[in-house]
Enzyme design. Structure first.
Site: not given
Ligand SMILES: Cc1ncc(COP(=O)(O)O)c(C=O)c1O
Length: 385
Positions: A127, A212, A241
């Protein structure tokens, strides 16, 4: 929830709780019921709710200068960038600030185009966010399919499978993106040596290695970013986050030569790196350091995982620090999560079989003990029905 349904788009489904206040690891709903918050705004409120250091920093900043745009410098923005650079242990690293995880990954995707290559390898079930670029990186068909066509040239291979990576990554690959631990997929820890092997492959092919760290970052795994245990460095780190401790702040940090890829005019964000959100982030980092929270999270996480593994019905417990997936032998995760909520604990039913917990880093030993008790009782109640 009627008022929500009548006024908000249906993309989230209908919430079952309306929360109005919080302190530390406890939140209170509109009826005055208290909950132990073991989800922390989905791995976001690393210092819990209303932490005095964050409240003080944000209050001071918003009453001094709230927003300036990136036409102008601000001391907080430069101080936070310098701090993040020191945490990467690469003095050549450079930071781009944005507002969310999806935006941080969008920035990484655009940065990779500046290599002159366009192919990308990402992982299945990953994700990376919901905007069109980040969604193109995301490896979950259910989220992608309704929005096709997405960005071309992105291949998804099974997470943790180096053989599959070797087949797909070549000298035409612009970037390889992985989560150090897959969060949304159910807290999946990669096999030993995976991150190191990815580093070697990217060195051989010249592809950028992007980690990420949106979910693993800011102390959640007991490291600053979540990959440090591997002993290698990526070319790009994405964060959001926990970075703003509950305020919307994301970052894309490019290391080494990748730090020079963006040139004036290549990318931007009006709010990204705003004085208030960066004030919050500086307070978050200072508190994590002053209270030795990385050490605390590493040690307490091991104990918490060991305790959870003893609960009847739990098949496996995985993760690092305070990012933990609890897998059941039966498809009861969502029912257990609902039962926990009834009993005053917030957790997340990631799938039919996995519950994810991501408590704030400041959670106390007593709160952890209370969580384990309520969680075990909830599992027992659901299983004996
Ligand atoms: C690993 C990872 N990358 C990106 C995101 C996307 O973040 P946002 O919801 O702040 O766009 C998330 C959200 O859960 C995530 O867990």
């Amino acid at each position: 929830m009627k008022q929500w349904d009548q006024s908000l788009q249906a993309n989230y489904g209908s919430p079952t709780l309306e929360l109005v206040s919080g302190k530390g690891a406890v939140v209170t709903d509109i009826k005055g019921n208290e909950y132990l918050d073991f989800l922390a705004g989905i791995a976001t409120n690393v210092l819990g709710h209303a932490h005095p250091a964050v409240v003080k920093a944000v209050t001071k900043q918003i009453s001094t200068l709230g927003h300036v745009s990136n036409f102008y410098a601000h001391p907080n923005v430069m101080a936070l960038a310098a701090k993040l650079i020191s945490m990467t242990e690469d003095k050549n690293a450079r930071v781009f600030f944005c507002n969310s995880g999806a935006e941080a990954n969008e920035a990484a995707l655009k940065l990779s185009r500046k290599t002159g290559r366009t192919r990308i390898v990402a992982t299945k079930d990953s994700f990376h966010g919901r905007t069109m670029g980040a969604l193109s990186l995301t490896g979950q068909p259910g989220k992608r399919d309704p929005f096709k066509p997405l960005i071309k040239g992105i291949t998804h291979v099974p997470y943790g499978d180096m053989g599959a990576m070797l087949k797909k990554v070549s000298k035409k690959t612009a970037m390889v993106i992985v989560e150090p631990i897959m969060g949304e997929a159910g807290v999946i820890v990669p096999p030993h040596g995976y991150l190191q092997a990815l580093r070697e492959l990217c060195d051989e092919t010249g592809a950028l290695l992007v980690f990420d760290c949106v979910q693993t970052g800011m102390g959640r795994t007991g490291d600053w970013f979540g990959y440090e245990y591997s002993g290698i460095k990526p070319d790009v780190i994405t964060l959001a986050k926990g970075l703003g401790g509950g305020l919307p702040l994301g970052a894309m940090i490019a290391l080494g030569d990748a730090a020079n890829l963006f040139q004036p005019g290549d990318h931007g964000s009006t709010f990204g790196g705003n004085p208030v959100t960066t004030a919050a982030a500086l307070a978050v980092i200072e508190t994590i350091e002053n209270k030795s929270l990385l050490e605390r999270v590493s040690a307490a996480g091991v104990e918490l995982m060991a305790e959870l593994a003893l609960i009847d019905g739990v098949k496996s417990v995985r993760g690092a620090g305070f990012l933990i997936g609890i897998e059941f032998s039966e498809p009861i995760a969502k029912i257990v999560a609902a039962q926990c909520q009834k009993s005053g604990v917030l957790v997340n039913g990631n799938s039919e079989t996995v519950i994810r917990i991501a408590p704030p880093l400041i959670v106390t030993d007593r709160e952890i003990a209370r969580f384990i008790k309520i969680f075990a009782e909830s599992v027992d109640k659901v299983r004996s029905k």
